[in-house]
Each structure stands twice: as structure tokens, then as C-alpha cells.
Design an enzyme around this catalytic site. Structure first.
Site, PDB file in Angstrom:
ATOM      1  N   GLU A 353       0.832  -1.201   0.000  1.00 18.53           N
ATOM      2  CA  GLU A 353       0.000   0.000   0.000  1.00 18.53           C
ATOM      3  C   GLU A 353       0.867   1.252   0.000  1.00 18.53           C
ATOM      4  O   GLU A 353       0.467   2.290  -0.529  1.00 18.53           O
ATOM      5  CB  GLU A 353      -0.934  -0.008   1.218  1.00 18.53           C
ATOM      6  CG  GLU A 353      -2.152   0.884   1.078  1.00 18.53           C
ATOM      7  CD  GLU A 353      -3.202   0.613   2.133  1.00 18.53           C
ATOM      8  OE1 GLU A 353      -4.074  -0.248   1.901  1.00 18.53           O
ATOM      9  OE2 GLU A 353      -3.149   1.250   3.205  1.00 18.53           O
ATOM     10  N   HIS A 384       6.423 -26.858   3.391  1.00 16.08           N
ATOM     11  CA  HIS A 384       5.588 -27.941   2.868  1.00 16.08           C
ATOM     12  C   HIS A 384       4.489 -27.407   1.954  1.00 16.08           C
ATOM     13  O   HIS A 384       3.523 -28.122   1.668  1.00 16.08           O
ATOM     14  CB  HIS A 384       4.990 -28.730   4.034  1.00 16.08           C
ATOM     15  CG  HIS A 384       6.036 -29.355   4.900  1.00 16.08           C
ATOM     16  ND1 HIS A 384       6.570 -30.602   4.653  1.00 16.08           N
ATOM     17  CD2 HIS A 384       6.686 -28.888   6.003  1.00 16.08           C
ATOM     18  CE1 HIS A 384       7.482 -30.884   5.572  1.00 16.08           C
ATOM     19  NE2 HIS A 384       7.575 -29.853   6.398  1.00 16.08           N
ATOM     20  N   LYS A 513     -13.266   1.673  -3.291  1.00 19.69           N
ATOM     21  CA  LYS A 513     -14.383   2.073  -2.432  1.00 19.69           C
ATOM     22  C   LYS A 513     -15.452   2.809  -3.235  1.00 19.69           C
ATOM     23  O   LYS A 513     -16.655   2.576  -3.077  1.00 19.69           O
ATOM     24  CB  LYS A 513     -13.882   2.983  -1.301  1.00 19.69           C
ATOM     25  CG  LYS A 513     -13.010   2.305  -0.262  1.00 19.69           C
ATOM     26  CD  LYS A 513     -12.577   3.342   0.772  1.00 19.69           C
ATOM     27  CE  LYS A 513     -11.628   2.764   1.791  1.00 19.69           C
ATOM     28  NZ  LYS A 513     -11.184   3.790   2.766  1.00 19.69           N
TER      29      LYS A 513
END
Length: 549
Positions: A353, A384, A513
Site C-alpha cells: 500500500e 511444505h 471504495k
């Protein structure tokens, strides 16, 4: 001195030439011929060790990187930040998260105003409230002690508190801490389901008290409390971290349960502020202050240490080297500490960000790559899952290992030794690799037929020369956690300054947004999708059809 664009460009060109012609190619040889390599390419701050000797650098690399930092005026920009100048130029704001943990200075000025008394006032109010909840002096509406807190926030109002609360689990006594962020109703439903409203405190963290995800979840939680305990009980079961006092009052939260912070604190840098209230309640004010003290120690080091001895500067320079010169588009954060399992996500927001930008401070297109993709999982789990690609894949991805010398469970020290061994083994294996001859010899030692050896050996070859750096501290305690997070904050700052971008805005978040707000009436069927692109129209139509099926 000011940023010297001409010198910067010339130094970048020298670094690229150096990478192509004279940077280390064989790391095994680099270590075998240079016994002092670790000593030159590692630094300590008290018990915190930063080792970058397994990265493909040499003395020429480091000299050029220091030259780069000087040309980019990292020191001048750093001084401007600590002085409260408005270095966030797109929002015309100071950037002073360092003031939130500064207990040593007499004043830190923002536009001529000393902010330290304000910071202390909020911190003292937080401590009194946290002590009241923890001791049972502040009870729920029915007189019961608060046993659970639920923090409702998103982004910086969630990731930091979640990460820190989990990391400091050995310092919890009570109450229990829970976190809700996603607008998906499943998140709050699953969180509230096992809880009792009569013994639950809900913290709503939204500076403006308008964040759609947070306020939607807050209204759901409010109804949950009011339906069981009555409207009059709301005030005793909520607190807010916000500056919108009118909206908070309308929600039903008393002013003495509202904790503010300032526009010079960015969301992803806000865990040190009132946003850290759930952390303080979970671990207690004393431990929270140790968390701040660790961060402040790193701030002082970053502010005062010379470039070549400065951990955040060197970490930032290695990050820039990997991203912009070596061309590595990703970095993996691998904490060998299960309690740091949310650290990669926290650093993902902090870094991506901040430095996921494509224009410079003066609004021009950048001339090269900026922030990398940041991701990771704790070790040994990651071994793994995705380490196969890190060892033998076609992309080189630098790794950043984090491990403590001591665990919190003395009766399980043998497991901590296994954890440390795995961390160091991965670091060594990525650097050394395995040659074809070594693979053959290993198979021949098992007395396999020659034809089988030749068939299998190429699959057991590892190229090596894959860079990693390692951070080691004594133990993951509040002080060490604060210091570690501040190290990464300042590393992001250093990289941003060299990239020439603003690390402290996030306009890409705002765009999403805006579009979500526009699309809500379309998705809910109150408006048509005409005028949208064909793909969005098709997706809306399919959703409508399936919701009716």
C-alpha cells in the site's frame, strides 16, 4: 542536500552494469574465498542481528548502494519526517507515527503545535480504560465482567492489532481478543456466535466512522447487543477509536469511551495509536508501553546511525537492489515463529500500500519498477507448501527469514531447536543448492543402478545462488516486536525515497471504495446495470439469477 536526480540516474546505471558484469554469481565461492563476508554484510542493534551475506552483493555493490542513498537524499528526507514536515505531499500532511512512541523528546512539532502532550493524553486515557476492563472495574450493563473484546475495523485498523495481539499471546491474561474485518457476514456471525453480549466489549475502529465495512459490521454488532440486553446497554458494551464525535454519539457510545488519533498517522502505521487499544487490553498497558519502547529504540537508531551502520537503511537498500536492479518482482517474508503468522499479511499492506505506486512525488511516471509483491507464511509450514518453487522454480524470489534465539515454552526447547535448524537449513540450501555431480553421488551412495541415477539426478539439482536475508532476535516479546515492526516501517520509507514516490497515500484503495458504493444498488437490484461494461453486466445478471434459484 536535495535529491540529485542526475546523480541518482547515473548511480542506478552503474548498479545495473555492476549486476550484469561483476556481482557475485557463485555464492559458494563467495563464501569460500572470503572468510570475512558475514562480518562485513551483517549488522547488530543490541540483540537484533541482520545478516544479508547470502545476498548476491560484494563491496562494490554496497559502495554503490550507499552512493544511491546519498543521491536520493535519504538522510534529508528522514530529517524532514522527524521534523514534522508535510512529506505526504498528495494529502498535504505530516508523517509522524514516530511521535506515537516518542517518550524521550520534549516536543515534536506539527505546524507549530507540540503533539507529544496530545499523544500522552490519549495513551494515558487508553491505559486507564484498559486497566478498568482488565480489572473488572468497568463492567457490562448487567454488572458482569468483560471476558471478550471484539475489534471491528479493516485495513490498518485491523491488520496491526490482529498481528500484534497474536504475536504477544504469551502476555495475554484476559480478556480474550477477537477481530472482525470482512464485510462478509460470515466473519461477524462466526465471531459473535460463541460469545455472550453481557460479557463482551466491542471496539469500533474507524477514524471517520463512515468506513462501509466497519460500520456495517458495527451495526450488526449493535443489534446483537441491543436485541439481548436492550438499547440502554449499548453504551456499556462499546468503545470507539474515531475522531467523528457526532457520529459516535449518534451510534450510542459515550464520549469517555472514544479515543482519537490524528491525520498525521496513516492507517497502516497506526497500531501505535488508539488503534492499538485491543492490543493494550489484551496484554496490559505496561506491555503495550514496552511495545512502543522497542519501536522508539529503532526510531532513534534510524534517525542517528550512519547509513552504512543503519539497519533500516541497509534493509531498504538490499530491498531496492533486489527489486530494481536484480529484477526480482516478489519478496517472501518467512517468520520461523507461529505467533508471527499474521506478520506477512501485515507487512504486505505496509509495503504494497505504501510503495505500490507508478508516479513520482511530482506526478511523473516512474522510470523503473517500484514496490514488489510481498507475501509469506510462517516456517516450517511454508516449507511444505511453496518452498519447492523457491528452490527449483524458474523465478528467483528473495526470502526474509525471521527467527528468535529463544522460545516462550521452556519445556519445548527441543522443538524450538528444530525450528531454528530448519530456518538456517533453508537459508543455506537456497544459497548453496546442489550440483548435478552431488546429486549423482547421493544417488550412487544408495547403490541405485547407473541408468536410474542418470534419470533421477537432474530432478535433484538445485541451482542455488538464491538470495535470502535473516533477522534474529533473542525472544519475541513486546519490545522486540515493536522494534521489528519499526524496522520494516523505516525500510519502506527508504525504498520509497529511492523510488522517488509518496509512501503515505493510497489512492488505489479509494478507487475501489468509490466503485463498490456505485455498484451496491445495482447488485441489490435497485438499479439496472446498463452503462456498465459487458463483463460487469453479465456478472450482475448471473448473480441475480443464482440468488433467485
Amino acid at each position: 542536500m536535495a535529491r540529485d536526480a542526475t546523480k541518482l540516474e547515473a548511480t542506478v546505471a552503474k548498479l545495473k552494469k555492476h549486476w550484469a558484469e561483476s556481482a557475485p554469481r557463485d555464492m559458494r565461492a563467495a563464501f569460500s574465498t572470503d572468510p570475512g563476508r558475514f562480518g562485513r554484510y551483517s549488522l547488530c542493534l543490541d540483540d537484533l542481528l541482520f545478516d544479508w551475506s547470502k545476498c548476491r552483493v560484494n563491496d562494490e555493490t554496497m559502495a554503490l548502494l550507499k552512493e544511491l542513498a546519498v543521491a536520493a537524499d535519504v538522510e534529508g528526507r528522514r530529517a524532514a519526517m522527524f521534523a514534522g514536515e508535510h512529506i505526504n505531499n498528495t494529502e498535504d500532511r505530516a508523517v509522524l507515527h514516530v511521535a506515537l512512541r516518542d517518550t524521550s523528546s520534549k516536543e515534536v512539532l506539527v505546524d507549530g503545535h507540540n503533539v507529544l502532550p496530545d499523544v500522552k493524553h490519549v495513551l494515558d486515557r487508553m491505559a486507564a480504560f484498559a486497566d478498568g476492563i482488565r480489572s473488572g472495574a468497568l463492567k457490562g450493563a448487567t454488572g458482569r465482567k468483560i471476558t471478550d473484546i471484539v475489534n471491528i475495523g479493516i485495513g490498518g485498523s485491523d491488520l496491526g492489532p490482529v498481528m500484534a495481539t497474536l504475536a504477544l499471546a504469551p502476555y495475554h491474561d484476559e480478556p480474550r481478543a477477537h477481530f472482525v474485518s470482512n464485510i462478509d457476514g460470515a466473519h461477524i456471525a462466526d465471531t459473535l456466535s460463541p460469545l455472550d453480549p453481557a460479557s463482551t466489549l466491542i471496539i469500533v475502529a474507524s477514524k471517520t466512522f463512515t468506513t462501509i465495512e466497519t460500520m456495517t459490521n458495527a451495526q450488526t454488532a449493535r443489534k446483537w447487543v441491543a436485541d439481548t440486553l436492550g438499547e440502554a446497554a449499548v453504551g456499556a458494551h462499546f468503545a470507539a477509536v474515531s475522531t467523528a464525535l457526532d457520529k459516535v454519539a449518534a451510534f450510542g457510545i459515550p464520549e469517555d469511551r472514544v479515543f482519537g488519533f490524528w491525520d498525521w498517522v496513516g492507517g497502516r502505521y497506526s497500531v501505535w495509536s488508539a488503534i492499538g487499544l485491543p492490543v493494550m487490553i489484551a496484554v496490559g498497558p505496561d506491555n503495550f508501553r514496552k511495545f512502543l519502547a522497542g519501536a522508539h529504540a529503532m526510531d532513534v537508531h534510524f534517525r542517528d546511525a550512519p547509513l552504512e551502520k543503519n539497519l533500516p537503511v541497509m534493509l531498504g537498500l538490499i530491498g531496492y537492489w533486489h527489486r530494481a536492479i536484480c529484477g526480482y518482482g516478489s519478496r517472501a517474508i518467512i517468520p520461523y515463529d507461529q505467533r508471527l503468522s499474521r506478520l506477512p499479511a501485515y507487512l504486505q499492506q505496509l509495503d504494497m500500500e505504501s510503495n505500490g505506486k507508478s508516479v513520482t512525488l511530482d506526478g511523473k511516471p516512474v522510470s523503473g519498477p517500484t514496490g514488489p509483491v510481498v507475501w509469506g507464511e510462517p516456517g516450517t509450514n511454508g516449507q511444505h507448501a511453496f518452498f519447492q518453487l523457491l528452490h527449483q522454480g524458474t523465478d528467483t524470489i528473495p526470502l526474509e527469514f525471521i527467527v528468535a534465539a529463544k522460545g516462550h515454552e521452556p519445556t519445548l526447547d527441543h522443538q524450538h531447536e528444530m525450528l531454528m535448524a530448519n530456518c538456517l537449513a533453508q537459508s543455506e540450501a537456497l544459497m548453496k543448492g546442489r550440483t548435478l555431480d552431488e546429486a549423482r553421488a547421493q544417488l550412487q551412495a544408495k547403490n541405485l543402478p547407473a541408468s536410474q541415477v542418470e534419470r533421477i539426478a537432474p530432478h535433484r539439482v538445485f541451482s542455488g545462488n538464491r538470495p535470502s536475508l535473516t533477522l534474529i532476535h533473542d525472544m519475541l516479546d513486546p519490545y522486540a516486536l515493536g522494534r521489528l515492526i519499526a524496522l520494516y516501517e523505516h525500510r519502506v520509507f527508504v525504498e520509497a525515497q529511492i523510488f522517488g514516490i509518496n509512501a503515505f497515500d493510497q489512492w488505489g484503495v479509494e478507487l475501489g471504495k468509490e466503485l463498490a458504493t456505485e455498484l451496491l444498488p445495482v447488485v441489490s437490484g435497485k438499479e439496472g446495470a446498463s452503462g456498465r461494461d459487458a463483463s460487469t453486466q453479465g456478472l450482475v445478471a448471473h448473480l441475480h439469477a443464482r440468488r433467485k434459484a
